[in-house]
Write an enzyme that holds these catalytic residues in place. Structure first.
Site, short mmCIF file in Angstrom:
data_model
loop_
_atom_site.label_atom_id
_atom_site.label_comp_id
_atom_site.label_asym_id
_atom_site.label_seq_id
_atom_site.Cartn_x
_atom_site.Cartn_y
_atom_site.Cartn_z
N PHE A 147 -49.45 -6.18 85.55
CA PHE A 147 -48.93 -6.55 84.22
C PHE A 147 -47.42 -6.71 84.34
O PHE A 147 -46.69 -5.74 84.56
CB PHE A 147 -49.24 -5.51 83.15
CG PHE A 147 -48.74 -5.94 81.79
CD1 PHE A 147 -49.48 -6.82 81.02
CD2 PHE A 147 -47.51 -5.53 81.33
CE1 PHE A 147 -49.00 -7.27 79.79
CE2 PHE A 147 -47.02 -5.97 80.10
CZ PHE A 147 -47.78 -6.84 79.33
N ASP A 232 -41.12 -4.45 90.31
CA ASP A 232 -41.08 -4.44 88.85
C ASP A 232 -41.09 -2.99 88.38
O ASP A 232 -42.13 -2.34 88.32
CB ASP A 232 -42.27 -5.20 88.28
CG ASP A 232 -42.26 -5.27 86.75
OD1 ASP A 232 -41.51 -4.50 86.12
OD2 ASP A 232 -43.03 -6.08 86.19
N LYS A 261 -37.13 -2.21 79.17
CA LYS A 261 -37.61 -1.11 78.33
C LYS A 261 -36.56 -0.02 78.13
O LYS A 261 -35.69 -0.15 77.28
CB LYS A 261 -38.93 -0.57 78.88
CG LYS A 261 -40.08 -1.57 78.75
CD LYS A 261 -41.41 -0.94 79.04
CE LYS A 261 -42.55 -1.96 79.02
NZ LYS A 261 -42.76 -2.62 77.74
#
Length: 406
Positions: A147, A232, A261
């Site tokens: 993801f 990531d 984030k």
């Protein structure tokens, strides 16, 4: 005088969203109005312990005083210039973020998906300019069940049909291999490979932690093959796993690291690609950009986030409380939990399907004052703010035990 409008209830606000908001999310039926630390409060004043932390965007809790102060201070001075001009916050942010992550340069963006898209562009440009891959032939190897976001390019290499179906035609240039499989990865890499792009821990897939040695193996493989290792760390980074970056568990230094984030402290969207000078240095003016990327408000908040991480306090808390989380979940195995995976203060919990779906378990938790979220099937994710206390964490685990006993 006109009477003040009556505040709408949770049910009324949820119903009001239906005709005017695109239905791209299926949130739990709670309407948050206030928050502080690890707690949120709905419009009726009911309090909930937040065990999701905005998918790690709220690593430092809701409205951390140092981050709020930095935002207020900057709001009174300057919020946006665009990158047509310099601003007085960006240099300090880039210097400190590069130092924190052990890298040379920073490419500031806004959202996590933008960081991933930027990393893809940089890897391809590096492949053409430095490695000598023929034009338009560069490939990037990724892992199944990944993801990385939901833009059209990113869903082109997703194996989640919910994210992918109906959004073609898809962007070419990606090869998908099983996660945690070095042999499959090596077989997929060739002279056209620009980069291997993976999550050090797969979050959306259910907090999938690879075998010891996998990340070091990826680093060695990419070094031998003459391609980039792009990590990531948008969910796994910035303290979540007990280290600043999850790759540090194996003393690995990627060529590029994608951040987002928590970098914005739960206040503003902030993301970045950090990496080696000879890689990020392939970009030239006009080849990539963002009006809001590196804006002074984002840079001020991002600098305050880096300052918190420089102390090491939050990494230590995640490691220590991660032990409490593992202990509590271990006690639940065979009592409603069929298995779990965790690293630091982050866990994917597989609930016995006979007890309900992940959504149903999350709804039970919500009714008992704990907020968590399902991912696939009967799996729920736990990722509380790193500011949570041990007593609060144990309380949440007790609520989970009760929800599984229903």
């Amino acid at each position: 005088m006109t009477a003040p409008a009556r505040a709408r209830t949770s049910d009324e606000l949820i119903r009001a969203e239906q005709p005017v908001l695109a239905h791209n999310y299926h949130p739990l039926p709670v309407v948050v109005a206030h928050a502080e630390g690890a707690w949120v409060e709905d419009v009726e004043g009911r309090r909930y312990l937040d065990m999701l932390a905005g998918y790690s965007a709220l690593n430092f809790g809701h409205r951390h005083p140092a981050l709020i102060e930095a935002a207020h201070r900057q709001l009174d001075r300057l919020t946006l210039t665009s990158r047509a001009f310099h601003n007085d916050q960006l240099a300090g942010f880039a210097e400190r973020l590069a130092r924190l992550t052990g890298q040379d340069m920073v490419l500031p963006m806004n959202t996590g998906a933008e960081a991933v898209e930027s990393g893809i562009k940089v890897a391809r440009k590096w492949a053409y300019d430095v490695k000598g891959v023929p034009a338009d032939r560069a490939t990037i190897v990724v892992a199944a069940d990944n993801f990385h976001g939901r833009t059209t390019t990113i869903v082109s290499f997703s194996t989640d049909e919910t994210a992918r179906s109906g959004f073609g035609p898809f962007t070419p240039g990606f090869r998908i291999v099983p996660y945690n499989d070095l042999a499959a990865l090596e077989a997929a890499v060739d002279e056209t490979t620009a980069a291997v792009l993976i999550e050090p821990v797969q979050g959306e897939a259910g907090v999938i932690v690879p075998d010891d040695g996998y990340l070091a193996g990826v680093r060695e493989l990419t070094r031998r093959a003459g391609c980039l290792f792009v990590a990531d760390e948008i969910q796994s980074g910035l303290g979540r796993t007990g280290r600043t970056l999850a790759v540090e568990h194996e003393d690995v230094v990627p060529d590029l690291v994608l951040l987002g984030k928590a970098l914005g402290g739960g206040i503003v969207p902030v993301s970045a690609v950090v990496g080696r000078r000879e890689v990020l240095g392939v970009l030239h003016p006009g080849e990539h950009g963002s009006t809001f990327g590196g804006n002074p408000l984002a840079a001020a908040v991002g600098t305050a986030v880096v300052e918190l991480l420089e102390t090491g306090e939050f990494q230590r808390r995640a490691a220590e409380l991660g032990g409490v989380l593992r202990e509590g979940l271990t006690d639940l195995v065979g009592r409603g939990v069929v298995g779990f995976r965790s690293r630091g203060l982050w866990a994917g919990v597989d609930v016995d399907p006979a007890l309900g779906t992940g959504r149903e378990i999350s709804e039970r938790l919500m009714r008992e004052g704990v907020l968590a979220k399902d991912t696939h099937g009967s799996t729920i994710r736990l990722a509380p703010p790193l500011t949570i206390t041990e007593a609060e964490l144990r309380s949440a685990l007790a609520v989970l035990a009760g929800a599984l006993a229903v």
